[in-house]
Scaffold this active site. Structure first.
Site, PDB file in Angstrom:
ATOM      1  N   GLY A 229       0.715  -1.205   0.088  1.00 34.08           N
ATOM      2  CA  GLY A 229      -0.064  -0.004  -0.090  1.00 34.08           C
ATOM      3  C   GLY A 229       0.729   1.246   0.131  1.00 34.08           C
ATOM      4  N   ARG A 239      -5.676   3.190  -5.441  1.00 34.42           N
ATOM      5  CA  ARG A 239      -4.783   1.884  -5.255  1.00 34.42           C
ATOM      6  C   ARG A 239      -4.178   1.447  -6.638  1.00 34.42           C
ATOM      7  N   THR A 404      15.616  46.672 -37.169  1.00 39.67           N
ATOM      8  CA  THR A 404      16.119  47.055 -38.325  1.00 39.67           C
ATOM      9  C   THR A 404      17.092  46.011 -38.939  1.00 39.67           C
ATOM     10  N   LEU A 479     -11.867  18.055 -28.764  1.00 33.07           N
ATOM     11  CA  LEU A 479     -10.700  17.507 -29.496  1.00 33.07           C
ATOM     12  C   LEU A 479     -10.200  16.670 -28.657  1.00 33.07           C
ATOM     13  N   PHE A 484      -9.279  16.611 -16.196  1.00 33.59           N
ATOM     14  CA  PHE A 484     -10.193  17.479 -15.343  1.00 33.59           C
ATOM     15  C   PHE A 484     -11.133  18.133 -16.098  1.00 33.59           C
ATOM     16  N   VAL A 487     -11.486  19.376 -23.837  1.00 37.25           N
ATOM     17  CA  VAL A 487     -11.014  20.530 -24.748  1.00 37.25           C
ATOM     18  C   VAL A 487     -11.879  20.587 -26.060  1.00 37.25           C
ATOM     19  N   LYS A 503      -4.561  32.351 -44.009  1.00 39.78           N
ATOM     20  CA  LYS A 503      -3.270  31.766 -43.929  1.00 39.78           C
ATOM     21  C   LYS A 503      -3.467  29.976 -44.336  1.00 39.78           C
ATOM     22  N   ASP A 627       6.087  16.882 -18.072  1.00 41.30           N
ATOM     23  CA  ASP A 627       5.168  16.141 -18.727  1.00 41.30           C
ATOM     24  C   ASP A 627       5.288  15.714 -20.176  1.00 41.30           C
ATOM     25  N   LYS A 629       5.520  13.844 -23.486  1.00 38.90           N
ATOM     26  CA  LYS A 629       4.926  12.585 -24.039  1.00 38.90           C
ATOM     27  C   LYS A 629       4.389  12.889 -25.334  1.00 38.90           C
ATOM     28  N   ASN A 632       1.123  14.976 -25.548  1.00 45.41           N
ATOM     29  CA  ASN A 632       1.330  16.354 -25.262  1.00 45.41           C
ATOM     30  C   ASN A 632       1.647  17.277 -26.222  1.00 45.41           C
ATOM     31  N   ASP A 645      -0.361  21.343 -22.547  1.00 42.97           N
ATOM     32  CA  ASP A 645      -0.571  20.827 -21.342  1.00 42.97           C
ATOM     33  C   ASP A 645       0.374  21.097 -20.292  1.00 42.97           C
ATOM     34  N   THR A 664       4.301  11.447 -15.753  1.00 42.77           N
ATOM     35  CA  THR A 664       3.303  10.123 -16.268  1.00 42.77           C
ATOM     36  C   THR A 664       4.537   8.807 -16.018  1.00 42.77           C
TER      37      THR A 664
HETATM   38  N1  LIG Z   1      -4.653  23.578 -28.422  1.00 45.82           N
HETATM   39  C1  LIG Z   1      -5.317  22.644 -28.425  1.00 45.82           C
HETATM   40  N2  LIG Z   1      -5.263  22.176 -30.100  1.00 45.82           N
HETATM   41  C2  LIG Z   1      -5.906  21.080 -30.143  1.00 45.82           C
HETATM   42  N3  LIG Z   1      -6.201  19.956 -29.447  1.00 45.82           N
HETATM   43  C3  LIG Z   1      -5.840  20.142 -28.224  1.00 45.82           C
HETATM   44  C4  LIG Z   1      -5.474  21.286 -27.655  1.00 45.82           C
HETATM   45  N4  LIG Z   1      -5.199  21.334 -26.358  1.00 45.82           N
HETATM   46  C5  LIG Z   1      -5.708  20.080 -25.989  1.00 45.82           C
HETATM   47  N5  LIG Z   1      -5.990  19.490 -27.025  1.00 45.82           N
HETATM   48  C6  LIG Z   1      -6.351  17.999 -26.994  1.00 45.82           C
HETATM   49  O1  LIG Z   1      -7.090  17.959 -25.839  1.00 45.82           O
HETATM   50  C7  LIG Z   1      -6.256  16.651 -25.047  1.00 45.82           C
HETATM   51  C8  LIG Z   1      -6.361  17.012 -23.578  1.00 45.82           C
HETATM   52  O2  LIG Z   1      -5.994  18.162 -23.522  1.00 45.82           O
HETATM   53  P1  LIG Z   1      -4.798  18.366 -22.313  1.00 45.82           P
HETATM   54  O3  LIG Z   1      -3.598  17.564 -22.310  1.00 45.82           O
HETATM   55  O4  LIG Z   1      -4.262  20.009 -22.252  1.00 45.82           O
HETATM   56  O5  LIG Z   1      -5.898  18.573 -21.045  1.00 45.82           O
HETATM   57  P2  LIG Z   1      -5.425  17.599 -19.334  1.00 45.82           P
HETATM   58  O6  LIG Z   1      -6.809  17.783 -18.737  1.00 45.82           O
HETATM   59  O7  LIG Z   1      -4.301  18.507 -18.776  1.00 45.82           O
HETATM   60  O8  LIG Z   1      -5.190  16.307 -19.872  1.00 45.82           O
HETATM   61  P3  LIG Z   1      -4.265  15.315 -19.134  1.00 45.82           P
HETATM   62  O9  LIG Z   1      -5.270  14.701 -18.067  1.00 45.82           O
HETATM   63  O10 LIG Z   1      -3.956  14.231 -20.106  1.00 45.82           O
HETATM   64  O11 LIG Z   1      -3.279  15.957 -18.517  1.00 45.82           O
HETATM   65  C9  LIG Z   1      -4.846  16.858 -25.752  1.00 45.82           C
HETATM   66  O12 LIG Z   1      -4.349  15.812 -25.627  1.00 45.82           O
HETATM   67  C10 LIG Z   1      -5.295  17.123 -27.111  1.00 45.82           C
HETATM   68  O13 LIG Z   1      -5.878  15.907 -27.969  1.00 45.82           O
HETATM   69  N1  LIG Z   2       0.569  -2.583  -8.639  1.00 42.79           N
HETATM   70  C1  LIG Z   2       0.983  -3.548  -7.742  1.00 42.79           C
HETATM   71  N2  LIG Z   2       1.237  -3.273  -6.679  1.00 42.79           N
HETATM   72  C2  LIG Z   2       1.643  -4.334  -5.830  1.00 42.79           C
HETATM   73  C3  LIG Z   2       2.243  -5.480  -6.472  1.00 42.79           C
HETATM   74  N3  LIG Z   2       2.749  -6.265  -5.582  1.00 42.79           N
HETATM   75  C4  LIG Z   2       2.574  -5.831  -4.069  1.00 42.79           C
HETATM   76  N4  LIG Z   2       1.818  -4.566  -4.548  1.00 42.79           N
HETATM   77  C5  LIG Z   2       1.333  -3.645  -3.502  1.00 42.79           C
HETATM   78  O1  LIG Z   2      -0.010  -3.532  -3.708  1.00 42.79           O
HETATM   79  C6  LIG Z   2      -0.549  -2.252  -3.320  1.00 42.79           C
HETATM   80  C7  LIG Z   2      -1.986  -1.771  -3.935  1.00 42.79           C
HETATM   81  O2  LIG Z   2      -1.689  -0.593  -3.149  1.00 42.79           O
HETATM   82  P1  LIG Z   2      -1.118   0.711  -3.485  1.00 42.79           P
HETATM   83  O3  LIG Z   2      -0.951   1.038  -5.001  1.00 42.79           O
HETATM   84  O4  LIG Z   2      -1.061   1.682  -2.461  1.00 42.79           O
HETATM   85  O5  LIG Z   2       0.558  -0.185  -3.445  1.00 42.79           O
HETATM   86  C8  LIG Z   2       0.444  -1.336  -3.919  1.00 42.79           C
HETATM   87  C9  LIG Z   2       1.933  -2.277  -3.573  1.00 42.79           C
HETATM   88  O6  LIG Z   2       2.138  -1.833  -2.390  1.00 42.79           O
HETATM   89  C10 LIG Z   2       2.461  -5.461  -7.986  1.00 42.79           C
HETATM   90  O7  LIG Z   2       3.046  -6.403  -8.516  1.00 42.79           O
HETATM   91  N5  LIG Z   2       1.798  -4.624  -8.504  1.00 42.79           N
HETATM   92  N1  LIG Z   3      20.049  48.813 -38.746  1.00 41.53           N
HETATM   93  C1  LIG Z   3      21.064  48.404 -38.337  1.00 41.53           C
HETATM   94  N2  LIG Z   3      21.212  47.673 -37.010  1.00 41.53           N
HETATM   95  C2  LIG Z   3      22.295  47.285 -36.649  1.00 41.53           C
HETATM   96  C3  LIG Z   3      23.641  47.275 -37.529  1.00 41.53           C
HETATM   97  N3  LIG Z   3      24.551  46.663 -36.698  1.00 41.53           N
HETATM   98  C4  LIG Z   3      23.988  46.344 -35.578  1.00 41.53           C
HETATM   99  N4  LIG Z   3      22.815  46.593 -35.509  1.00 41.53           N
HETATM  100  C5  LIG Z   3      21.807  46.334 -34.396  1.00 41.53           C
HETATM  101  O1  LIG Z   3      20.876  45.327 -34.800  1.00 41.53           O
HETATM  102  C6  LIG Z   3      19.767  45.766 -34.083  1.00 41.53           C
HETATM  103  C7  LIG Z   3      18.453  45.186 -34.552  1.00 41.53           C
HETATM  104  O2  LIG Z   3      17.509  45.559 -33.879  1.00 41.53           O
HETATM  105  P1  LIG Z   3      17.146  47.088 -33.577  1.00 41.53           P
HETATM  106  O3  LIG Z   3      16.832  47.620 -34.963  1.00 41.53           O
HETATM  107  O4  LIG Z   3      16.195  47.245 -32.561  1.00 41.53           O
HETATM  108  O5  LIG Z   3      18.463  47.641 -33.356  1.00 41.53           O
HETATM  109  C8  LIG Z   3      19.689  47.151 -34.423  1.00 41.53           C
HETATM  110  C9  LIG Z   3      21.230  47.575 -33.819  1.00 41.53           C
HETATM  111  O6  LIG Z   3      21.475  47.478 -32.380  1.00 41.53           O
HETATM  112  C10 LIG Z   3      23.461  47.823 -38.820  1.00 41.53           C
HETATM  113  O7  LIG Z   3      24.286  47.971 -39.461  1.00 41.53           O
HETATM  114  N5  LIG Z   3      22.208  48.462 -38.909  1.00 41.53           N
END
Ligand SMILES: Nc1ncnc2c1ncn2[C@@H]1O[C@H](COP(=O)(O)OP(=O)(O)OP(=O)(O)O)[C@@H](O)[C@H]1O
Ligand SMILES: Nc1nc2c(ncn2[C@@H]2O[C@@H]3COP(=O)(O)O[C@H]3[C@H]2O)c(=O)[nH]1
Ligand SMILES: Nc1nc2c(ncn2[C@@H]2O[C@@H]3COP(=O)(O)O[C@H]3[C@H]2O)c(=O)[nH]1
Length: 814
Positions: A229, A239, A404, A479, A484, A487, A503, A627, A629, A632, A645, A664
């Site tokens: 446990g 559990r 620039t 989606l 919780f 989406v 776009k 997280d 994977k 996500n 996420d 995870t």
């Molecule tokens: N911006 C997005 N655009 C498209 N799909 C999305 C977007 N955000 C989330 N999803 C979809 O929804 C799913 C769940 O979203 P998310 O993982 O953010 O939720 P969660 O509640 O935090 O999930 P988990 O319990 O897995 O952590 C994603 O795996 C994806 O499939």
């Molecule tokens: N998940 C898992 N739990 C096991 C295993 N062998 C013993 N356990 C015990 O079973 C318990 C079930 O509750 P918990 O998940 O708290 O903790 C787990 C472990 O302490 C096993 O092979 N798999």
């Molecule tokens: N425009 C310009 N910016 C330059 C040059 N050399 C360095 N820089 C720097 O490159 C930066 C790009 O971002 P900003 O335009 O804010 O400021 C610029 C300058 O600080 C140059 O020859 N011309």
């Protein structure tokens, strides 16, 4: 110096201008020799003292580090505990812990688990877990000791010490745990633990045998001297298996709340040890006790001290920079106060010509390349290279609005100091040295503003979404479903904006405006869509995830990069909190992986590179993601990857660790399982697992049972049979460098940072530049026919569960 006039016994010796009797001097020699010897001895003693003290200092420095780490840990424990105390529902009385009561308690829980269907034929998504309990402790904890024989104490101690997940407990914790366990009996056939229930007790078997089963399958038997446990208590709180007595049993039991108290108590003892130590440390000699106390935070002082050191280093550096030559110390000091530090890998575009800009930069180390678009030239021209102490980025802040020139970090990367627009204008905006003429006009640089990027600019975006109301959103489809809530794909009622839709059409080479108009007319509002993540407030409160949800919101608000899904705005009502996100209609990378089985090196490398860009961005902001994977990772219309996420992401103070267990199971690193504290290096471990999953089609450490998964992880990467036919030697070599047991040894954790990973030969020849400027073609282009096309997502049945209202007010600010 000595001039001897004569050697006879009566001769005279002249030293400088004075004359001595030679005999007298001869008499003095033994005395002098003796004195010299004495001094030599004293010197040797002093040297040896210095050596011992140097050693002591080194050891004390190490102790400070360890104690600092303990202190962070203690903070997390206290924070968790404080939340429990504040959030725990009030129940009238604590149940007494007599065998009879427990017996009844167990009987009540004794429901034979239903035969669970096996759904493993199809690949399942991995569930994330977090150490915050799924159900709050209902009992007030007292550290009551229960008498037991020396033999029983020995049995419990041995059981704890041989358990892979508890053996990290400190000696004092084990002693207390042994004292607090109480006895209970179970009859043959009784269920002691039920799979899926919240775990509230930890057991050690004293006598008898128990059967462990999971999803209806028998996993094995447990006998005397075994812990059971512990997983639910330590990690995910429900559990992971069921346990039934198969003979009459005697058990030692500990309530979850007592277990937590023991952790905290040890923490407090450590606190007083820490205070003792700090009171002795010379730098805190004159501090009063309460300033040394943790609550007033000695660590704030340490941080302050470090802060002061950093401040003076910064001032030193700034005073040497030529543009600040005539600036007063006061202004330089103020600048050092507000400056931030950032790091960019070689090849990274720090600034792009034509983009809006709000930041001023000073090169702290490394070099940057300046390039610029010139009329009539197809490619930007290289103009110059800037070195340490040089500045850039001033022009966009001094009237130009947009950048620039391009500024590109050169290898091996650069460190910059930055000032935001406001501080820049206030502190140094008036400096003549900033008004440089770079010769742009003579060079015929194309300084006209570039066309606006297709998505609305950030400010327009902010204004637009600030006005938006929840009721204006219209649901199109689901989606995804998360822990919780759901989406949903949504659009805005009466939305006229066509930027996004245009776009998408252009990507599909639909450029004819009449054809575009026709498509828009057919789609109505759905020209532009978003993902609306709705989270059930009651569920968040019940599982104490409020902090994680706020962290998710705050971190997503802060992250503005192409590698992370954008959060536009948030809403709340009585049942849900909502996040309006950029929609990624290419679906989850997990789905693509499931459909294709596994990826080849070329494809995997691309998706790993995208994640690496995202992780680098987060780590530079001191955020640990926790997280990673394929579930996500979402794909955009053009096949680019974005991380989503951020429920477990956390901002850490630089160089600090965190202790909350989350992630995870298949992706958590050994230091998370062993509760040793973790940091960004945990993401590098996960990156290794992610590479494996993309190439193998499944994560390398995977079992039907989380306990086995954790045990496999603790055995380490070398115990796995890789390389194999799917994952070659080079990729395996990289995985093994990422999945080192010791976080400090992982590739990415070293001083070269993420660049060390990029330099690995698995990435040889990879077009990082093309990836960053998005000219590199993605290996898989998802099929998306319209902004309302959800064909890349699985089907989800409608949610019939309407959550109750939740009015505690924790979501203020959403
Ligand atoms: N911006 C997005 N655009 C498209 N799909 C999305 C977007 N955000 C989330 N999803 C979809 O929804 C799913 C769940 O979203 P998310 O993982 O953010 O939720 P969660 O509640 O935090 O999930 P988990 O319990 O897995 O952590 C994603 O795996 C994806 O499939
Ligand atoms: N998940 C898992 N739990 C096991 C295993 N062998 C013993 N356990 C015990 O079973 C318990 C079930 O509750 P918990 O998940 O708290 O903790 C787990 C472990 O302490 C096993 O092979 N798999
Ligand atoms: N425009 C310009 N910016 C330059 C040059 N050399 C360095 N820089 C720097 O490159 C930066 C790009 O971002 P900003 O335009 O804010 O400021 C610029 C300058 O600080 C140059 O020859 N011309």
């Amino acid at each position: 110096m000595f001039a001897t006039r004569d050697v006879s016994p009566f001769s005279q010796v002249q030293v400088g201008t004075r004359v001595y009797d030679a005999q007298e001097i001869q008499k003095l020699i033994p005395q002098l020799e003796e004195t010299i010897e004495k001094k030599d001895k004293q010197l040797r003693q002093a040297l040896s003292t210095i050596e011992t003290q140097t050693k002591e200092i080194t050891s004390l420095k190490q102790q400070v580090k360890e104690l600092q780490s303990e202190c962070d840990k203690l903070r997390s424990v206290l924070q968790q505990k404080a939340e429990t105390v504040v959030g725990a529902p009030q129940t009238p009385t604590q149940k007494s812990s007599t065998s009879e009561d427990l017996h009844a308690d167990l009987q009540q829980k004794a429901v034979i688990p239903a035969e669970t269907e096996h759904k493993h034929a199809e690949r399942q998504k991995k569930m994330a877990v977090s150490a915050e309990p799924a159900k709050l402790d209902q009992r007030q904890a007292t550290l009551q000791h229960h008498p037991k024989t020396a033999g029983s104490k020995h049995l419990i101690r041995e059981a704890v010490q041989k358990n892979d997940f508890l053996k990290q407990l400190a000696k004092e914790q084990v002693i207390e745990l042994v004292e607090c366990m109480f006895e209970m009996r179970a009859r043959s056939g009784q269920w002691i633990i039920q799979e899926g229930e919240p775990g509230d007790r930890l057991f050690v078997i004293a006598e008898g045998q128990a059967q462990v089963s999971r999803e209806g399958q028998q996993l094995g038997q447990l006998g005397p001297g075994t812990v059971m446990g512990e997983l639910a208590i330590l990690y995910n709180c429900t559990r992971t298996a069921s346990i039934q007595a198969i003979s009459d049993m005697v058990l030692w039991v500990l309530d979850r709340s007592v277990f937590q108290m023991i952790t905290m108590r040890l923490g407090m003892e450590r606190h007083s040890q820490l205070m003792n130590f700090l009171q002795k440390a010379s730098i805190f000699e004159n501090l009063s006790e309460d300033r040394i106390s943790l609550d007033r935070s000695v660590f704030q002082m340490i941080t302050m001290r470090l802060g002061m050191e950093r401040h003076s280093q910064l001032m030193n550096f700034l005073q040497k920079a030529s543009i600040f030559e005539n600036l007063s110390e006061d202004r330089i000091s103020k600048m050092a106060d507000v400056m931030d530090q950032d790091y960019y890998a070689g090849g990274h575009y720090i600034l792009r010509q034509g983009e809006k800009g709000d930041t001023f930069f000073i090169l702290n180390s490394g070099q940057v390349r300046i390039t610029q678009s010139i009329e009539g030239e197809p490619e930007p021209r290289e103009i110059r290279v800037l070195n340490q102490g040089d500045f850039f980025g001033e022009k966009a802040l001094l009237g130009e609005e947009v950048r620039t020139a391009n500024v590109i970090a050169m290898n091996p990367g650069v460190e910059v100091l930055t000032l935001d627009r406001e501080s820049f204008l206030k502190l140094i905006g008036d400096l003549e040295a900033l008004k440089k003429d770079y010769g742009d006009v003579e060079r015929r640089a194309t300084l006209a503003k570039r066309p606006e990027p297709p998505s609305p600019t950030r400010i327009a975006e902010q204004n637009e979404f600030a006005q938006l109301q929840l009721r204006q959103l219209k649901r199109i489809a689901t989606l995804g479903v998360g822990g919780f809530g759901r989406v949903e794909l949504v659009c805005i009622n009466g939305d006229k904006s066509r930027t996004f839709a245009l776009k998408a059409l252009k990507k599909k080479h639909i450029v004819d405006t009449r054809q575009q108009e026709h498509i828009f007319a057919e789609r109505g509002d759905k020209s532009r869509t978003f993902a609306l993540k709705a989270l059930k407030k009651k569920h968040i409160v019940d599982t104490r995830q409020q902090e994680h949800i706020f962290a998710e919101r705050n971190i997503m608000t802060e992250t503005k990069t192409d590698w992370i899904v954008r959060l536009y705005t948030t809403f709340r009502d009585s049942k849900y909190v909502y996040m309006l996100l950029e929609a990624c209609l290419g679906g989850e990378l997990w789905t693509t992986l499931r459909d294709r089985g596994h990826f080849d090196d070329y494809t995997a490398r691309y998706y790993v590179a995208c994640v690496l860009e995202g992780l680098e961005y987060l780590h530079r902001k001191n955020i640990v993601y926790r997280d990673l994977k394929p579930e996500n990772c979402l794909l955009t219309l053009n096949g680019y990857l974005k991380i989503v996420d951020f429920g477990f992401a956390k901002k850490l103070a630089s160089g600090r660790k965190t202790w909350t267990f989350c992630g995870t199971p298949e992706y958590v690193s050994p230091e998370i399982i062993l509760n040793k504290g973790h940091d960004q290096a945990a993401d590098y471990w996960a990156l290794g697992i992610y590479i494996c999953e993309l190439m193998l089609g499944r994560p390398p450490f995977q079992a039907s049972d989380p306990m086995k998964t954790y045990t496999l992880i603790l055995k380490g990467i070398d115990a796995l049979e890789i390389p194999n036919r799917r994952i070659g030697k080079t990729a395996t070599a990289l995985v093994k460098k990422l999945c080192r047991d010791n976080p400090a040894e992982r590739l990415g954790s070293g001083s070269g940072g993420v660049n060390d990973i990029r330099k690995h030969r698995w990435f040889m020849g990879f077009d990082w530049e093309g990836l960053r400027n998005r000219t590199l073609k993605a290996p898989i282009i998802p099929k998306v026919t319209s902004p309302a096309d959800v064909s890349n997502f699985d089907n989800y049945p409608p949610d019939t569960d309407i959550p109750p209202d939740e009015f505690s007010g924790w979501d203020e600010g959403f």
